[in-house]
Design an enzyme around this catalytic site. Structure first.
Site, PDB file in Angstrom:
ATOM      1  CE1 TYR A  51      61.217  56.751  74.740  1.00  0.00           C
ATOM      2  CE2 TYR A  51      61.649  54.877  73.289  1.00  0.00           C
ATOM      3  CZ  TYR A  51      61.976  55.639  74.396  1.00  0.00           C
ATOM      4  OH  TYR A  51      63.066  55.292  75.163  1.00  0.00           O
ATOM      5  CE  LYS A  69      64.412  58.550  74.222  1.00  0.00           C
ATOM      6  NZ  LYS A  69      65.163  59.457  75.117  1.00  0.00           N
TER       7      LYS A  69
END
Length: 289
Positions: A177, A181
């Protein structure tokens, strides 16, 4: 006062059909709940025609119904943002109904947490697919409608990609993640440089602790199904904070609300940010400073 700035005189309005985004068309992905829902409702309140997209089309339609009941205009488009046919599907539906697109808010996403040394390939690949590949493909599909050469007739246009404090500083258990991001920021800056000449602004909004199903207890059972695999959402062992709870790592000493997150997205889409492009707006209550 310039024509652009005159659009924002009076600031936020409570009436549909008028406001900061009056007459503009916005696609919001992951808009059936949480931050995406708040963005869709706020954009509609500020006069935008909103394409409400979500994996769960029935829930997306509920948001559309809420907007229409209040006098706004919206369209529900269901589907997996990672599917090969999704970008064309949603752009075709948007152009057929509204004839244009002004804003794309790439909000759809989820977490698939594992410690780095136990992260399987599929947990890495699906997060990259949804958080990086999917926004890229949707933006690319929208290029003919966003890259307008006629400078005299350009409307307010922007791309807003949702990132996270994890993408800025990393986070334990979120190698996939955090990496995805972080990649979003590079994508956004590239769009700002490539499309700025066409009057398109591109910005990232990086959220901290916002109260959504991704930050609630995993034991509550929230989950989504992606490519036939059930993915549990939330944080293991997360407890409902007491009213007087302290958050020593957040200067404002509290988590944020989805409506507060949506307000930041509205700013970036609105003429208030007419000279803001390539920026990453941190909406974290001061966390990470």
């Amino acid at each position: 006062m310039s024509a652009r700035l005159s659009q924002v005189s009076g600031h936020l309005t409570n009436s549909y059909g008028r406001g900061l985004l009056a007459g503009e068309v916005a696609i919001v992905t992951g808009a059936a709940q949480g931050i995406g829902r708040s963005v869709a409702l706020l954009f509609a309140k500020e006069g935008a025609k909103v394409v409400v997209s979500d994996l769960d089309e029935k829930k997306a339609q509920l948001v559309v119904d809420e907007i229409k009941k209040a006098g706004g205009d919206a369209l529900a488009v269901g589907g997996d943002v990672g599917a090969d046919d999704f970008p064309k599907k949603i752009l075709d539906a948007t152009i057929k109904k509204y004839g244009k697109v002004n804003h794309i808010v790439n909000n759809a996403g989820f977490t698939f947490d594992r410690m780095l040394h136990t992260t399987p390939d599929d947990a890495w690949d699906i997060i990259m697919k949804i958080h990086v590949r999917a926004p890229f493909r949707l933006i690319r599909e929208a290029a003919p409608y966003m890259r307008v050469k006629d400078q005299k007739n350009r409307e307010n246009r922007s791309i807003i990609n949702v990132s996270s404090i994890a993408g800025l500083h990393g986070n334990v258990g979120q190698a996939n993640y955090s990496s995805a991001k972080a990649a979003v920021t590079g994508l956004t800056k590239t769009i700002a440089k490539e499309w700025g000449g066409f009057g398109v602004r591109a910005n990232t909004v990086a959220f901290g602790y916002i109260k959504t199903r991704l930050t609630q207890a995993k034991e509550q059972g929230a989950a989504i199904e992606i490519e036939g695999k059930k993915v549990a959402l939330g944080i293991p062992g997360m407890k409902e904070p007491a009213p007087d709870a302290n958050y020593p790592n957040i200067p404002l000493n509290r988590p944020g609300e989805p409506d507060e997150a949506a307000a930041a997205v509205l700013f970036l889409a609105s003429p208030l940010a007419s000279y803001v492009s390539g920026h990453t707006l941190e909406v974290t209550g001061g966390q990470g400073i």
